[in-house]
Design an enzyme around this catalytic site. Structure first.
Site, short mmCIF file in Angstrom:
data_model
loop_
_atom_site.label_atom_id
_atom_site.label_comp_id
_atom_site.label_asym_id
_atom_site.label_seq_id
_atom_site.Cartn_x
_atom_site.Cartn_y
_atom_site.Cartn_z
N TRP A 209 5.11 36.14 -16.04
CA TRP A 209 5.64 36.89 -14.93
C TRP A 209 7.36 35.98 -14.91
CZ3 TRP A 209 3.24 41.13 -14.34
CH2 TRP A 209 2.27 41.10 -13.86
N ASP B 74 4.48 35.93 -9.18
CA ASP B 74 4.81 37.45 -9.54
C ASP B 74 5.79 38.24 -8.84
OD1 ASP B 74 2.27 35.68 -9.03
OD2 ASP B 74 0.81 37.61 -9.31
N ASP C 267 3.89 43.89 -3.14
CA ASP C 267 3.43 44.69 -4.38
C ASP C 267 4.19 45.95 -4.42
OD1 ASP C 267 1.74 42.56 -5.68
OD2 ASP C 267 0.41 42.99 -4.00
N GLY D 189 4.18 23.11 -3.80
CA GLY D 189 3.97 23.99 -4.68
C GLY D 189 2.32 23.97 -4.98
N ARG E 124 -0.74 33.69 -16.65
CA ARG E 124 0.03 35.04 -16.22
C ARG E 124 1.17 34.64 -15.50
NH1 ARG E 124 -4.03 37.57 -14.55
NH2 ARG E 124 -3.67 38.03 -12.24
N THR F 284 -1.42 26.23 -6.39
CA THR F 284 -1.92 27.73 -7.20
C THR F 284 -2.98 28.26 -6.30
OG1 THR F 284 -2.86 28.45 -9.25
CG2 THR F 284 -3.99 26.31 -7.97
#
Length: 412
Positions: free
Chosen positions: A262, A186, A124, A244, A258, A246
């Protein structure tokens, strides 16, 4: 309006087509969103927020306002959302030219300096440092800001795994969830920090890391219909994709709103930084997938596959991110019809967000209502969230520049 098509030939013969078409154009023009008006609204709301922030308090950065409150939850510099508030203040300075916003932006930006004292602790850093110091440097060219950005880029790059080809997003999840090397969608946004640093005094390896991450994400993070997984887990030894899944979406095979936003924003930015046609093409594919199933007001449900639609919570933050991304994407697409469509969709999203249904107004001092942070965890649901406000204001700034035929990166 000369040469325009008139559906009433007799009016053309009577010389009245010009009047009719001009009037229609005038009505349409009057209906367009006033970016300047909404930027002033954001400034007024932020002034109210500043009055709520206690003096001499360590945790003084606004993050969220829950649906049953009118007070900001404040966090410290290490929170992943810490860069959005100072970044928002920089945008207010850019949008209003009021020096007071510059003073406040600088104050809150400098509080984030300790972030670069720790190497590679989280992906981040892009959200935290580039939104704050990055916008600050763009508008002031403060050499101290530049130094911090370059340090942050080196720290972020230390999370890169060359076998996999991506940056490790969540180091704590390696043990907590058993995800050897995890990459979240993200993370695409944080690549901008690396691209910028590589061109402004940092190593060219930072550029290579960003490109590798984008390429690997493009190949492994999407289903055949171009919807994105939230998380992809990789084997650290072989570098192969394991699965893959979530974390914040409804299901492993659902399209978390969202997350898709991204992706649109991230690959648009990657094209800007590399001019690679495959990134531009991919940005359009993930954007088209998102636009395909939106509600009438263009504000998505928190997950496109949520089982309780139409009663599911909306996510204004996804709409704000996408609106900003589409503003930029519209400037790159060579097909004029498609470029115009992206621009119109972005403006329509902003119009919805600027309506009484989504603006906070007197409810609280945020800009927007009805964002969803982590629905599966039941946190920040139907809330006001700082990153929704950040991208909403960014989109308004971009719209104002486009209307004035300025570069999106025009400086003061």
């Amino acid at each position: 309006m000369s040469g325009s098509y008139c559906i009433y030939p007799f009016l053309r013969r009577a010389g009245l087509c010009f009047i009719l078409c001009s009037f229609a154009a005038f009505v349409f023009a009057q209906d367009l969103l006033s970016a300047d008006k909404e930027i002033k609204y954001c400034a007024a709301q932020s002034g109210r927020t500043l009055k709520q922030i206690p003096v001499n308090m360590t945790d003084n950065i606004p993050r969220t306002i829950s649906a049953n409150s009118n007070q900001w939850k404040l966090v410290g510099y290490s929170d992943w959302c810490s860069g959005f508030w100072p970044g928002l203040l920089w945008y207010l300075y850019e949008g209003t030219h009021d020096r007071q916003w510059k003073i406040e932006a600088d104050r809150f930006t400098r509080e984030l300096t300790p972030l670069v004292n720790h190497s590679g602790f989280d992906h981040d850093l892009g959200f935290q440092v580039f939104n704050s110091f990055g916008n600050g440097y763009r508008l002031t060219h403060d050499s101290g800001y530049k130094k911090t950005i370059l340090q942050a880029a080196d720290s972020l790059a230390s999370l890169f795994n060359p076998r996999v080809g991506t940056i490790l997003s969540w180091p704590p999840m390696v043990k907590k969830m058993g995800w050897p090397h995890n990459t979240i969608i993200d993370n695409m946004i944080n690549l901008e920090l690396l691209f910028w640093a590589s061109k402004n005094g940092g190593s060219h390896k930072l550029y290579d890391v960003a490109v590798s991450h984008a390429e690997t994400t493009m190949h492994n993070h999407f289903r055949p219909d171009y919807s994105a997984y939230h998380v992809v887990v990789y084997d650290t030894v072989t570098g192969k994709k394991i699965k893959g899944i979530t974390h914040q979406g409804y299901a492993d095979n659902s399209m978390w709103a969202r997350g898709q936003s991204w992706a649109i924003y991230g690959f648009t930015m990657c094209y800007r930084e590399t001019r690679r046609a495959d990134f531009l093409d991919f940005a359009q594919k993930v954007a088209d997938r998102y636009l395909k199933d939106l509600p009438a007001d263009l504000i998505p449900y928190w997950d496109f596959d949520a089982p309780d639609i139409p009663d599911a919570p909306r996510d204004a933050s996804a709409a704000a991110i996408t609106a900003s991304a589409l503003m930029e994407l519209s400037t790159f697409v060579r097909d004029k019809i498609k470029a115009k469509s992206y621009r119109q969709k972005a403006e329509q999203m902003l119009k919805s967000l600027s309506s009484s249904a989504y603006q906070s107004r007197s409810t609280n001092s945020a800009f927007l209502l009805h964002s969803t942070g982590h629905q599966p965890n039941k946190t920040e649901v139907n809330a006001s969230i700082i990153y929704a406000d950040y991208y909403y204001l960014e989109a308004l700034i971009r719209l104002e520049k486009l209307k004035k035929r300025k570069s999106l990166y025009h400086e003061l």
